[in-house]
Design a protein around this motif. Structure first.
Motif, mmCIF file in Angstrom:
data_model
loop_
_atom_site.group_PDB
_atom_site.id
_atom_site.type_symbol
_atom_site.label_atom_id
_atom_site.label_comp_id
_atom_site.label_asym_id
_atom_site.label_seq_id
_atom_site.Cartn_x
_atom_site.Cartn_y
_atom_site.Cartn_z
ATOM 1 N N VAL A 1 0.887 -1.194 -0.012
ATOM 2 C CA VAL A 1 0.107 -0.064 -0.032
ATOM 3 C C VAL A 1 0.935 1.220 0.024
ATOM 4 C CG1 VAL A 1 -2.056 1.144 1.027
ATOM 5 C CG2 VAL A 1 -1.880 -1.150 1.382
ATOM 6 N N VAL A 2 0.855 2.170 -0.985
ATOM 7 C CA VAL A 2 1.545 3.154 -1.148
ATOM 8 C C VAL A 2 0.833 4.452 -0.901
ATOM 9 C CG1 VAL A 2 3.336 4.373 -2.591
ATOM 10 C CG2 VAL A 2 3.175 1.936 -2.732
ATOM 11 N N ASN A 3 1.119 5.270 -0.166
ATOM 12 C CA ASN A 3 0.632 6.843 -0.029
ATOM 13 C C ASN A 3 1.131 7.795 -0.909
ATOM 14 O OD1 ASN A 3 -0.268 9.209 0.577
ATOM 15 N ND2 ASN A 3 0.090 9.118 2.810
ATOM 16 N N LEU A 4 0.587 8.119 -2.069
ATOM 17 C CA LEU A 4 1.049 8.938 -3.056
ATOM 18 C C LEU A 4 0.712 10.307 -2.833
ATOM 19 C CD1 LEU A 4 0.202 6.567 -6.179
ATOM 20 C CD2 LEU A 4 2.319 7.243 -5.170
ATOM 21 N N GLY A 5 0.092 10.667 -1.754
ATOM 22 C CA GLY A 5 0.028 12.305 -1.512
ATOM 23 C C GLY A 5 -1.361 12.693 -1.998
ATOM 24 N N ALA A 6 -1.616 14.004 -2.061
ATOM 25 C CA ALA A 6 -2.680 14.558 -2.359
ATOM 26 C C ALA A 6 -2.994 14.281 -4.067
ATOM 27 C CB ALA A 6 -2.911 16.235 -2.060
ATOM 28 N N MET A 7 -4.301 14.511 -4.094
ATOM 29 C CA MET A 7 -4.763 14.553 -5.395
ATOM 30 C C MET A 7 -6.047 15.546 -5.297
ATOM 31 S SD MET A 7 -5.729 11.958 -8.757
ATOM 32 C CE MET A 7 -6.742 12.732 -9.956
ATOM 33 N N GLY A 8 -5.905 16.940 -5.440
ATOM 34 C CA GLY A 8 -6.984 17.519 -5.308
ATOM 35 C C GLY A 8 -7.401 17.583 -3.825
ATOM 36 N N SER A 9 -8.658 17.358 -3.476
ATOM 37 C CA SER A 9 -9.170 17.214 -2.029
ATOM 38 C C SER A 9 -8.983 15.925 -1.503
ATOM 39 C CB SER A 9 -10.732 17.580 -2.118
ATOM 40 O OG SER A 9 -11.479 16.970 -2.798
ATOM 41 N N GLN A 10 -8.553 14.961 -2.364
ATOM 42 C CA GLN A 10 -8.625 13.485 -1.947
ATOM 43 C C GLN A 10 -6.981 13.157 -1.715
ATOM 44 O OE1 GLN A 10 -10.838 11.793 -5.198
ATOM 45 N NE2 GLN A 10 -11.994 10.734 -3.379
ATOM 46 N N GLN A 11 -6.887 12.142 -0.908
ATOM 47 C CA GLN A 11 -5.544 11.373 -0.689
ATOM 48 C C GLN A 11 -5.619 10.085 -1.615
ATOM 49 O OE1 GLN A 11 -3.794 13.127 1.429
ATOM 50 N NE2 GLN A 11 -1.864 11.676 1.649
ATOM 51 N N LEU A 12 -4.256 10.002 -2.469
ATOM 52 C CA LEU A 12 -4.279 9.000 -3.302
ATOM 53 C C LEU A 12 -3.365 7.849 -2.960
ATOM 54 C CD1 LEU A 12 -4.654 8.356 -6.446
ATOM 55 C CD2 LEU A 12 -2.702 9.571 -6.894
ATOM 56 N N TYR A 13 -3.657 6.794 -3.054
ATOM 57 C CA TYR A 13 -3.118 5.584 -2.820
ATOM 58 C C TYR A 13 -3.053 4.441 -4.046
ATOM 59 C CZ TYR A 13 -4.010 7.083 1.886
ATOM 60 O OH TYR A 13 -4.195 8.012 3.316
ATOM 61 N N LEU A 14 -1.802 3.762 -3.793
ATOM 62 C CA LEU A 14 -1.833 2.418 -4.718
ATOM 63 C C LEU A 14 -1.758 1.094 -4.006
ATOM 64 C CD1 LEU A 14 -1.159 1.202 -7.573
ATOM 65 C CD2 LEU A 14 1.350 1.458 -6.977
ATOM 66 N N VAL A 15 -2.810 0.427 -4.354
ATOM 67 C CA VAL A 15 -2.942 -1.051 -3.582
ATOM 68 C C VAL A 15 -2.728 -1.956 -4.435
ATOM 69 C CG1 VAL A 15 -4.606 -2.415 -2.356
ATOM 70 C CG2 VAL A 15 -4.719 0.002 -1.949
ATOM 71 N N THR A 16 -1.502 -2.852 -4.175
ATOM 72 C CA THR A 16 -1.185 -4.009 -5.100
ATOM 73 C C THR A 16 -1.476 -5.394 -4.807
ATOM 74 O OG1 THR A 16 1.023 -3.823 -4.529
ATOM 75 C CG2 THR A 16 0.323 -2.397 -6.474
ATOM 76 N N HIS A 17 -1.213 -5.431 -3.482
ATOM 77 C CA HIS A 17 -1.183 -7.087 -2.846
ATOM 78 C C HIS A 17 -2.712 -7.593 -3.306
ATOM 79 C CE1 HIS A 17 -0.979 -10.555 -0.305
ATOM 80 N NE2 HIS A 17 0.126 -10.192 -0.335
ATOM 81 N N PRO A 18 -2.594 -9.073 -3.831
ATOM 82 C CA PRO A 18 -3.909 -9.704 -4.120
ATOM 83 C C PRO A 18 -4.699 -9.638 -2.946
ATOM 84 C CG PRO A 18 -1.899 -10.843 -4.985
ATOM 85 C CD PRO A 18 -1.545 -9.655 -4.216
ATOM 86 N N ASP A 19 -4.373 -9.968 -1.798
ATOM 87 C CA ASP A 19 -5.466 -9.973 -0.666
ATOM 88 C C ASP A 19 -6.065 -8.777 -0.497
ATOM 89 O OD1 ASP A 19 -4.663 -12.379 -0.456
ATOM 90 O OD2 ASP A 19 -3.485 -12.131 1.454
ATOM 91 N N SER A 20 -5.369 -7.532 -0.770
ATOM 92 C CA SER A 20 -5.985 -6.315 -0.498
ATOM 93 C C SER A 20 -7.031 -6.071 -1.579
ATOM 94 C CB SER A 20 -5.040 -5.038 -0.219
ATOM 95 O OG SER A 20 -4.269 -5.402 0.871
ATOM 96 N N VAL A 21 -6.551 -6.172 -3.124
ATOM 97 C CA VAL A 21 -7.320 -6.159 -3.921
ATOM 98 C C VAL A 21 -8.748 -6.770 -3.696
ATOM 99 C CG1 VAL A 21 -7.458 -6.497 -6.608
ATOM 100 C CG2 VAL A 21 -5.454 -5.874 -5.383
ATOM 101 N N LYS A 22 -8.488 -8.092 -3.405
ATOM 102 C CA LYS A 22 -9.725 -8.962 -3.034
ATOM 103 C C LYS A 22 -10.552 -8.081 -2.125
ATOM 104 C CE LYS A 22 -10.854 -13.532 -1.637
ATOM 105 N NZ LYS A 22 -10.348 -14.800 -1.226
#
Ligand code: HEM
Length: 473
Positions: free
Chosen positions: A47-68
């Motif tokens: 899970v990666v915190n990519l900082g702000a995107m306008g008023s939202q916080q942007l994350y990248l989630v890649t682990h299969p269990d988290s995607v599930k």
């Protein structure tokens, strides 16, 4: 039910690269999204915190269990990501952007249209379009290169327009093609924009887009009106949608809903398949041993004849080639969700109303789940290998209740295209032609894929499968 309480400490936020206020890491990401996302996943974890995107916080989630967890187990806490709402400019309130009960009702209404049996009835139509393309290829001067991506776009668009709206005039297909190019340009430019100029601001791009949409609307509404006033309707997907009746709500689709669903199917239904097919031809051209094995299966199962619906389950290797191609080049390389309530993902606290990126492209290349992930190896998709992997290590069609409604359509079409073309031709990459990924709305080849055609000659001498079986006993 949305999970009500989470136990993780709100201070336990995921790691990630430092970014700017308001735009976080977007400038870096947009320079080379695939490389950037692959790198941050490798460096910071699942899970990666990519900082702000306008008023939202942007994350990248890649682990299969988290995607599930996001797509399936706790999907009631997730709605489609806010940035994808831009697509509403094309599809209105179509299925892909609907939520809650209205999504459920529409999905119930549309699902039978994409049922295996229904799609099976389209096999002849698909084959005819592929045969037409092959006939055109037969007239091409030997050694003259073709842009295979453009060819696949033309083919999948023709198939979709015939299946959906019974459109088969070259002029109409050409018109829709041009409209789509403008829509695609607009969509791609707006998808990751933090600040968006409203459509009424008369920039050249906005004006082109509005003009194209008006044209598309006129075509689609005219078709719907003609259908409503005519008893003798063609047997296509639109007729099925018009006849769809929801016994729970006691109603079908209005003209406006039909328009939105036609636009939805048009937007999702050909570009992705064309991109996957183009990448597959490229990969096969780089791996003659895999191409050889594909030919062996085709020659053995089909012996030079046109594939039927019944042949498809026997074309297992063809399907494995496509699956592996979609692992490396998933047409839908990224999509997003927004969480309604704060949640815990991979042990981290994710505040409510975040923007979460799920990237099949990145997950499909995680070395924890894929040995030598950069290698093209269809054997990863034998039944045993698939069963040994977590379900969400691979999700080119998404998952959970919002899984792609057109998956059977796409897989049937793509298997037929590979089978029919590879029986007749080997495709060779033009020496020196640059092949590069262009991750926009879909994962396109940036410069197209220039290839030459090399007719295969031996297939007519191959014994039919039954004859082979007889020979081997
Ligand atoms: C290789 C081809 C295709 C790929 C890779 C693909 C991929 C996807 C993915 C990943 C999703 C889920 C997006 C999300 O959860 O946010 C999706 C949804 C969808 N796809 Fe596809 N798709 C393909 C072909 C098609 C075709 C052929 C059609 C229609 C003829 C179609 C229609 C749709 C629709 C309507 C949805 C929204 C479903 C819903 O929200 O209930 N797709 N697709």
């Amino acid at each position: 039910m949305v999970k009500q309480s989470i136990s993780v400490d709100p201070r336990k936020t995921p790691p990630g690269p430092r970014g700017y206020p308001l735009i976080g890491n977007l400038p870096k990401m947009l320079q080379n999204p695939l490389q950037f996302l692959t790198d941050v996943a490798q460096k910071y974890g699942e899970v990666v915190n990519l900082g702000a995107m306008g008023s939202q916080q942007l994350y990248l989630v890649t682990h299969p269990d988290s995607v599930k967890y996001i797509l399936h187990e706790n999907n009631h806490n997730y709605v489609k990501g806010q940035n994808f709402q831009i697509i509403k400019q094309i599809i209105g309130e179509g299925l892909a952007v609907k939520e809650g009960d209205s999504w459920r009702r529409e999905r119930r209404l549309m699902q039978p249209t994409f049922h295996r049996q229904r799609v099976g009835a389209l096999v002849n139509l698909m084959n005819e379009s592929i045969a037409q393309m092959l006939q055109n290829w037969g007239n091409i001067e030997s050694g003259k290169p073709l842009d295979i991506f453009a060819q696949m776009m033309n083919l999948t668009q023709t198939i979709l327009l015939k299946s959906l709206l019974s459109i088969d005039s070259h002029e109409q297909i050409h018109e829709m093609n041009q409209v789509w190019d403008t829509a695609y340009e607009y969509l791609s430019s707006q998808l990751w924009a933090v600040f968006r100029l409203p459509l009424w601001v008369p920039t050249p791009k906005n004006r082109r887009f509005v003009r194209s949409m008006t044209k598309l609307d006129n075509i689609v509404y005219r078709i719907i009106r003609e259908r409503r006033s005519c008893d003798n309707t063609p047997d296509d997907l639109l007729s099925m949608l018009m006849d769809a009746y929801d016994s729970e709500s006691g109603s079908g689709l209005t003209d406006e809903q039909l328009r939105d669903e036609i636009m939805t199917i048009f937007t999702g239904g050909f570009e992705t398949s064309a991109a996957v097919l183009a990448w597959t031809w490229y990969l096969l051209s780089q791996h003659p041993e895999i191409e050889g094995k594909l030919h062996e299966e085709l020659d053995c199962v089909l012996g030079g004849r046109t594939p039927t619906l019944e042949d498809l389950p026997n074309l297992q290797y063809t399907k494995m080639v496509l699956s592996e191609s979609m692992r490396l080049y998933p047409g839908a390389w990224v999509f997003t969700r927004t969480n309604l309530q704060a949640d815990e993902i991979g042990g981290y606290y994710i505040p409510a109303n975040s923007l979460i990126m799920l990237s099949p492209y990145v997950t499909h290349r995680l070395s924890a789940f894929w040995e030598n992930p950069q290698d093209f190896n269809p054997e990863r998709f034998t039944r045993e290998e698939v069963a040994a992997r977590p379900r969400y290590a691979y999700y080119p069609f998404g998952g959970g209740q919002r899984q792609c409604i057109g998956e059977i359509f796409a897989m049937t079409e793509m298997q037929l295209v590979i089978a029919m073309v590879a029986q007749q031709y080997r495709l060779h990459l033009m020496p020196g032609h640059p092949v590069e990924e262009e991750p926009m709305f879909t994962l396109r080849p940036r410069y197209g894929i220039q290839m030459t055609l090399d007719a295969r000659s031996s297939i007519n001498n191959v014994p039919l499968l039954d004859e082979r079986k007889a020979l081997s006993t």
